[in-house]
Design an enzyme around this catalytic site. Structure first.
Site, PDB file in Angstrom:
ATOM      1  CD  GLU A 292      93.186 -45.116  66.595  1.00  0.00           C
ATOM      2  OE1 GLU A 292      92.829 -46.216  66.128  1.00  0.00           O
ATOM      3  OE2 GLU A 292      92.742 -44.650  67.676  1.00  0.00           O
TER       4      GLU A 292
ATOM      5  CG  ASP B 166      92.915 -49.311  64.174  1.00  0.00           C
ATOM      6  OD1 ASP B 166      92.609 -50.061  63.236  1.00  0.00           O
ATOM      7  OD2 ASP B 166      92.289 -49.268  65.245  1.00  0.00           O
ATOM      8  CB  THR B 167      95.589 -52.926  60.457  1.00  0.00           C
ATOM      9  OG1 THR B 167      94.866 -53.679  61.445  1.00  0.00           O
ATOM     10  CG2 THR B 167      97.078 -53.034  60.746  1.00  0.00           C
ATOM     11  CG  PHE B 168      88.933 -50.672  60.881  1.00  0.00           C
ATOM     12  CD1 PHE B 168      88.113 -51.538  60.179  1.00  0.00           C
ATOM     13  CD2 PHE B 168      88.463 -49.388  61.134  1.00  0.00           C
ATOM     14  CE1 PHE B 168      86.845 -51.140  59.748  1.00  0.00           C
ATOM     15  CE2 PHE B 168      87.208 -48.981  60.726  1.00  0.00           C
ATOM     16  CZ  PHE B 168      86.401 -49.864  60.020  1.00  0.00           C
ATOM     17  CG  HIS B 169      91.022 -46.221  61.618  1.00  0.00           C
ATOM     18  ND1 HIS B 169      89.711 -45.845  61.431  1.00  0.00           N
ATOM     19  CD2 HIS B 169      91.151 -46.519  62.939  1.00  0.00           C
ATOM     20  CE1 HIS B 169      89.070 -45.891  62.589  1.00  0.00           C
ATOM     21  NE2 HIS B 169      89.922 -46.293  63.518  1.00  0.00           N
TER      22      HIS B 169
ATOM     23  CD  GLU C 260      90.098 -49.715  68.904  1.00  0.00           C
ATOM     24  OE1 GLU C 260      89.978 -48.845  69.781  1.00  0.00           O
ATOM     25  OE2 GLU C 260      90.353 -49.464  67.708  1.00  0.00           O
TER      26      GLU C 260
END
Length: 281
Positions: free
Chosen positions: A148, A181-184, A242
């Site tokens: 990730e 991870d779409t946040f990152h 998450e």
């Protein structure tokens, strides 16, 4: 694509007593419970497998990489501890009948420094060496390790999908894939759909997170573009929400969840599941 939710949404660290979350998670419409393993000793592994099976939930496993679990550290004791932790997680993953272990396995979350090129090269060499050994364990157990990328405020090593792909090629083991991870990615990638397309068949895991880590569908992520890119590369793996409850133990400072992100954690999960079902339908 099956929809999952990470246990960090409700609790940290996850222990046997938290197995009571599973009926609620199933009732919310999830297919998968993703167990965030902070301490394998706190989890009754056979009971975890049985409880998930009885509730009709599949399992994925993710790691929590604090400062003592850094396989690229300049301290050999810390490197050994990181390898031992990941090995324990892989054994747990195999024991519960899962085929996926995910997370930023390459370093410690929150490790952000300006270092010399020589030091950076040495840290990467330690990382690659340790990942090669862990890849053999994963391959023997039939497990994918999904790497990730994190945003620049949480790591100085792997921020982009392209960097994760480069690391996978350097390790040279088919056990490794990319975990987006779409946040990152919202912080680091110029286009999340393009990053998905670049990962292609190396995409092994996917976290569907809003730009503020709140409920998916309530922020600024290009969810239609994400959906179309996932379909375009033929991704058929888990899509997992998450988020974090305030006060998580292992990575609290790096995750930086200082305020509630929804009216309740149940609301975040339930509404997020509904949104993803409609999106991916």
């Amino acid at each position: 694509m099956k929809i999952g939710v990470n246990t960090f949404v409700w609790t940290s660290p996850f222990t046997t007593r938290d197995f009571t979350l599973m009926p609620k998670i199933k009732a919310m419409g999830f297919d998968i419970i993703e167990v965030a393993v902070e301490d394998t000793a706190l989890i009754d592994v056979p009971l975890l497998r049985k409880t998930a099976r009885d509730e009709g939930l599949e399992l994925t496993i993710c790691g929590a990489f604090g400062t003592t679990r850094d396989i690229s550290s300049d301290d050999p004791a810390i490197r050994r501890n990181g390898v031992a932790y990941i090995t324990d997680c892989l054994r747990l993953t195999e024991a519960v009948g899962s085929s996926l272990f995910a997370g930023p396995v390459y370093s410690a979350v929150g490790k952000t420094r300006m270092v010399s090129p020589d030091q950076k090269a040495q840290e990467r060499a330690w990382c690659v060496e340790n990942l090669r050994g862990l890849g053999k364990i994963a391959t023997d157990a039939g497990i994918t390790i999904a790497i990730e990328p994190l945003n620049r405020f949480e790591t100085d090593m792997i921020n982009l999908v392209d960097q994760a792909i480069e690391l996978i090629h350097e390790v040279g083991d088919p056990a490794f894939k990319v975990h987006i991870d779409t946040f990152h990615a919202n912080i680091e990638e110029r286009s999340i759909p393009d990053a998905i397309r670049r990962a292609g068949d190396l995409l092994g895991h996917f976290h569907a997170c809003e730009n503020d880590r709140g409920t998916p569908g309530t922020g600024s992520i290009d969810w239609v573009g994400v959906r179309d890119a996932l379909r375009g590369v033929g991704y058929a793996g888990p899509v997992v929400i998450e988020s974090f409850t305030p006060g998580i133990v292992e990575i609290a400072k790096a995750a930086a969840i200082w305020r509630p992100l929804a009216s309740s954690q149940d609301e975040l999960a339930r509404d997020g599941a509904r949104f993803l079902r409609q999106l991916l339908g």
